[in-house]
Structures are given as structure tokens and as C-alpha cells.
Scaffold this motif. Structure first.
Motif, PDB file in Angstrom:
ATOM      1  N   ASP A 289       0.482  -1.482   0.359  1.00  0.00           N
ATOM      2  CA  ASP A 289      -0.057  -0.318  -0.411  1.00  0.00           C
ATOM      3  C   ASP A 289       0.708   1.574   0.444  1.00  0.00           C
ATOM      4  O   ASP A 289       1.135   1.288   0.874  1.00  0.00           O
ATOM      5  CB  ASP A 289      -1.055  -0.148   1.174  1.00  0.00           C
ATOM      6  CG  ASP A 289      -1.974   1.501   1.229  1.00  0.00           C
ATOM      7  OD1 ASP A 289      -1.704   1.807   0.341  1.00  0.00           O
ATOM      8  OD2 ASP A 289      -2.640   1.433   1.864  1.00  0.00           O
ATOM      9  N   LEU A 290       1.059   1.438  -1.363  1.00  0.00           N
ATOM     10  CA  LEU A 290       2.214   3.207  -1.703  1.00  0.00           C
ATOM     11  C   LEU A 290       1.341   4.358  -0.388  1.00  0.00           C
ATOM     12  O   LEU A 290       2.081   5.215  -0.840  1.00  0.00           O
ATOM     13  CB  LEU A 290       2.219   3.348  -3.349  1.00  0.00           C
ATOM     14  CG  LEU A 290       3.331   2.263  -3.196  1.00  0.00           C
ATOM     15  CD1 LEU A 290       3.593   2.280  -4.862  1.00  0.00           C
ATOM     16  CD2 LEU A 290       4.329   1.841  -2.779  1.00  0.00           C
ATOM     17  N   LYS A 291       0.575   4.213  -0.609  1.00  0.00           N
ATOM     18  CA  LYS A 291      -0.854   5.428   0.097  1.00  0.00           C
ATOM     19  C   LYS A 291      -0.147   5.752   1.462  1.00  0.00           C
ATOM     20  O   LYS A 291      -0.185   6.969   1.395  1.00  0.00           O
ATOM     21  CB  LYS A 291      -2.054   4.935   0.326  1.00  0.00           C
ATOM     22  CG  LYS A 291      -3.058   5.167  -0.930  1.00  0.00           C
ATOM     23  CD  LYS A 291      -4.405   4.975  -0.903  1.00  0.00           C
ATOM     24  CE  LYS A 291      -4.839   4.868  -2.729  1.00  0.00           C
ATOM     25  NZ  LYS A 291      -6.404   4.101  -2.510  1.00  0.00           N
ATOM     26  N   ARG A 292       0.843   4.656   2.172  1.00  0.00           N
ATOM     27  CA  ARG A 292       0.694   5.347   3.341  1.00  0.00           C
ATOM     28  C   ARG A 292       2.326   5.962   3.435  1.00  0.00           C
ATOM     29  O   ARG A 292       2.077   6.184   4.732  1.00  0.00           O
ATOM     30  CB  ARG A 292       1.143   3.777   4.157  1.00  0.00           C
ATOM     31  CG  ARG A 292       2.526   3.114   3.349  1.00  0.00           C
ATOM     32  CD  ARG A 292       2.928   1.878   3.754  1.00  0.00           C
ATOM     33  NE  ARG A 292       3.143   2.078   6.006  1.00  0.00           N
ATOM     34  CZ  ARG A 292       2.615   1.609   6.677  1.00  0.00           C
ATOM     35  NH1 ARG A 292       1.403   0.533   6.507  1.00  0.00           N
ATOM     36  NH2 ARG A 292       3.583   1.098   7.278  1.00  0.00           N
ATOM     37  N   TYR A 293       2.741   5.836   1.826  1.00  0.00           N
ATOM     38  CA  TYR A 293       3.980   6.881   2.235  1.00  0.00           C
ATOM     39  C   TYR A 293       3.832   8.582   1.649  1.00  0.00           C
ATOM     40  O   TYR A 293       4.374   9.288   0.963  1.00  0.00           O
ATOM     41  CB  TYR A 293       4.957   6.726   1.604  1.00  0.00           C
ATOM     42  CG  TYR A 293       5.211   5.038   2.126  1.00  0.00           C
ATOM     43  CD1 TYR A 293       5.850   5.230   2.673  1.00  0.00           C
ATOM     44  CD2 TYR A 293       5.546   4.044   1.103  1.00  0.00           C
ATOM     45  CE1 TYR A 293       6.357   4.005   3.371  1.00  0.00           C
ATOM     46  CE2 TYR A 293       5.669   3.139   0.991  1.00  0.00           C
ATOM     47  CZ  TYR A 293       5.957   2.634   2.832  1.00  0.00           C
ATOM     48  OH  TYR A 293       5.843   1.932   3.369  1.00  0.00           O
ATOM     49  N   LYS A 294       2.367   8.673   1.041  1.00  0.00           N
ATOM     50  CA  LYS A 294       1.961  10.301   0.665  1.00  0.00           C
ATOM     51  C   LYS A 294       2.207  11.184   1.004  1.00  0.00           C
ATOM     52  O   LYS A 294       2.565  12.421   0.581  1.00  0.00           O
ATOM     53  CB  LYS A 294      -0.009   9.729  -0.002  1.00  0.00           C
ATOM     54  CG  LYS A 294      -0.213   9.454  -1.116  1.00  0.00           C
ATOM     55  CD  LYS A 294       0.339   9.355  -2.325  1.00  0.00           C
ATOM     56  CE  LYS A 294       0.010   9.004  -3.673  1.00  0.00           C
ATOM     57  NZ  LYS A 294       0.507   9.312  -4.786  1.00  0.00           N
TER      58      LYS A 294
END
Length: 325
Positions: free
Chosen positions: A117-122
Motif C-alpha cells: 500500500d503506497l498510499k501510506r507514504y503519500k
């Protein structure tokens, strides 16, 4: 001294001195001062946006930024060291601990997987050094996940160590038919010629040829879960569930010496050799299953035979002959 200015008076045919009013002088002076102030302000703004002019606050922030970069570099170096230690621990876990306790190794695809889940680094994007912070955070998350998986694995190994004695008794470790009653190893594990169709197909066990009525022994401690003839081709057969993922099957029996639900120990007589079901002659068809998959029984005869006997059995079992079932 200010210059004196004249203009030509065409009516009087003479030059007349130009007199500047005091109010005009004040206006000119004000415009000059205003334009000078605006010019100075623009120059000041330009200087603030160039690297050649720094305020004390800017210099302090620059030092803080360089200090943070240095700390991130040190942190990444420490994570390199943690990676090396974790990799060594994973290798020992897969190749020593889990092998010793007959457990499947944990694949690298699971151990090395980070968070998808790359959204966690947004939330970390949009800053001057966002990529540095994001990459470091990803590494920390990956190491945290690796340590969590390794911790869980060691908990499992620790639990197995506590039940090691039970595991050793549960593993099928002897032949189902003793050598004194054995005529021959009729067929081994692997592709063999079917005695009825004459077609080469997979033979999932080993055939121990013996006289009808020869005793068949439980190869490990466990519970009898089947003692019937309802499975196609096996005739009278017994299935023992040993635990730890192990099961053993004994087929073509002439009669039983146990029933479903009975707890047996390694070496107990559970039935007798016969030729029931799809069989060409008296023998015991023997299978070992681990975690639901059939495995070669030859790998488990270490409880009651010598190394010389094991080599002899291995040579006989590996011959591609015709099976008895």
C-alpha cells in the motif's frame, strides 16, 4: 550647483530664465525617493531568493537540514548492518531450525515483501528531501515486517522444540513389514509399470511382498482414522494420522488388528498382509503423506535398519520394475 535653465520667448525675442516652483521641487524629490525605495525593495527580494544571500535564520535551517541528512545516512548504515544480521538469522532459520523440525522454509517472497500500500507514504511527499525520507521509511517498514515474520517463526520453532519428543515418536520411521517376514521390495516410489494396464504411471508408495497373514506394524505413534475397504483399489486398508502433518497408509490387508479411533504406538501390529482390492499378489502397499502431499517412504526408514540394509533397500526400491497394484 544646480544648472540654470532658460527658454526662448518669441514675443520678446529674448531668453527667459525658467523658475521651478517649490511645490514641484518637493514632488520631484518625493518621486525620486519613492522610486529609490521600490528599486531597493526589489533588489532585496531578489537577493533573498538567491543562494548568495542568507539570513541567520536561513543559515540555521541549512545547518539543521544538513544535520538531518547526516542522521539519515547514519540510520541507513545501521539498517545495512541490521539487514546483514537479519539475513543470517533467516538463513539459519530456513536451513537449520526448520529443517531439523521438518518444517517448510519461509520463501523469500514472503520474508522480503514490504508494504504494497503506497498510499501510506503519500503524507511524506512534497518536501525538499521527500525521496530520502520515503526510502528510509520503506526500509524501516520492510525490516519491521521481516523481524515480525522471524519472531513468529521462532515462536513456532520454540513450540516444536517443546514437543520434540512427541514429534520423534510421530514420524513414520520403520518398515511396515519386518525383514524376517519380507520376501522382497516388490516396487518403490516413482513411475512404475501398472500390472494390469501395463502403462507407466506414478506409484505413490512402496510394495512389501510377504506371505498372506504376515504382521503389519504401525510405523509411528498416532490415531487410526480409517480401517475399511471403501477407497477404490486399496482393498482393506488403514490410515494412521500421526500429527505434525504426517499420515501413513497400509493397503491390501487380509484382516485388521485395529479400528478407527484407536491410538497406536510405533511397532504395534495393526493388520496382516493380504491381496485385497486391486492387487496382483500378497503384499503391503505403504504410503507416507506430509502436509497433504505424498512423499517417498524410503526417506523414513531409519528406526530399525542399518546403513547397509538401507542402501540395499534403496537400490531395490529405485529399480523401475512392475508394481503389485
Amino acid at each position: 550647483m544646480a544648472k540654470v535653465k532658460y527658454y526662448y520667448d518669441s514675443e520678446n525675442l529674448a531668453y527667459t530664465k525658467i523658475k521651478t516652483r517649490k511645490r514641484a521641487k518637493i514632488g520631484y524629490a518625493f518621486l525620486f525617493l519613492l522610486s529609490s525605495a521600490l528599486f531597493g525593495f526589489l533588489v532585496f527580494v531578489l537577493l533573498l531568493n538567491t543562494p548568495y544571500f542568507e539570513t541567520p535564520k536561513d543559515r540555521m535551517k541549512t545547518r539543521e537540514l544538513e544535520n538531518l541528512k547526516l542522521k539519515y545516512a547514519i540510520l541507513n548504515k545501521k539498517m545495512d548492518e541490521i539487514d546483514d544480521v537479519t539475513e543470517a538469522l533467516e538463513n539459519r532459520d530456513n536451513n537449520i531450525y526448520r529443517v531439523y523440525f521438518n518444517k517448510k522454509e519461509i520463501p523469500d517472497s514472503i520474508r522480503q515483501s514490504g508494504y504494497k500500500d503506497l498510499k501510506r507514504y503519500k503524507i511524506l511527499e512534497g518536501y525538499n528531501n521527500s525521496q530520502l525520507v520515503i526510502n528510509t521509511t520503506k526500509r524501516i517498514d520492510k525490516i519491521s515486517k521481516q523481524l515480525a515474520i522471524q519472531s513468529k517463526s521462532l515462536d513456532e520453532i520454540l513450540k516444536l522444540a517443546g514437543t520434540k519428543s512427541h514429534l520423534l515418536l510421530a514420524i513414520p520411521a520403520i518398515q511396515p513389514v519386518q525383514n524376517e517376514n519380507l520376501k522382497r521390495i516388490a516396487s518403490g516410489f516413482g513411475y512404475r509399470t501398472d500390472p494390469f494396464t501395463k502403462i507407466r504411471k506414478m506409484h505413490n508408495g512402496m510394495d512389501f511382498a510377504a506371505n498372506t497373514g504376515a504382521p503389519i506394524y504401525a510405523t509411528g505413534d498416532g490415531v487410526v482414522v480409517r480401517a475399511d475397504n471403501s477407497a477404490s483399489g486399496y482393498g482393506n486398508h488403514i490410515v494412521i494420522r500421526h500429527g505434525f502433518g504426517y499420515e501413513s497408509l497400509y493397503a491390501h490387508l487380509s484382516r485388521y488388528n485395529c479400528r478407527a479411533g484407536k491410538r497406536v504406538k510405533r511397532g504395534d501390529i495393526i493388520g496382516y498382509v493380504g491381496s485385497t482390492g486391486r492387487s496382483e499378489g500378497p503384499h503391503c502397499h505403504y504410503e507416507v503423506h506430509k502436509d497433504g502431499k505424498v512423499v517417498n517412504p524410503l526417506n523414513f526408514y531409519y528406526g530399525n535398519i542399518s546403513a547397509v540394509e538401507y542402501v540395499a533397500i534403496s537400490q531395490l526400491a529405485n529399480q523401475e520394475n512392475q508394481s503389485l497394484d
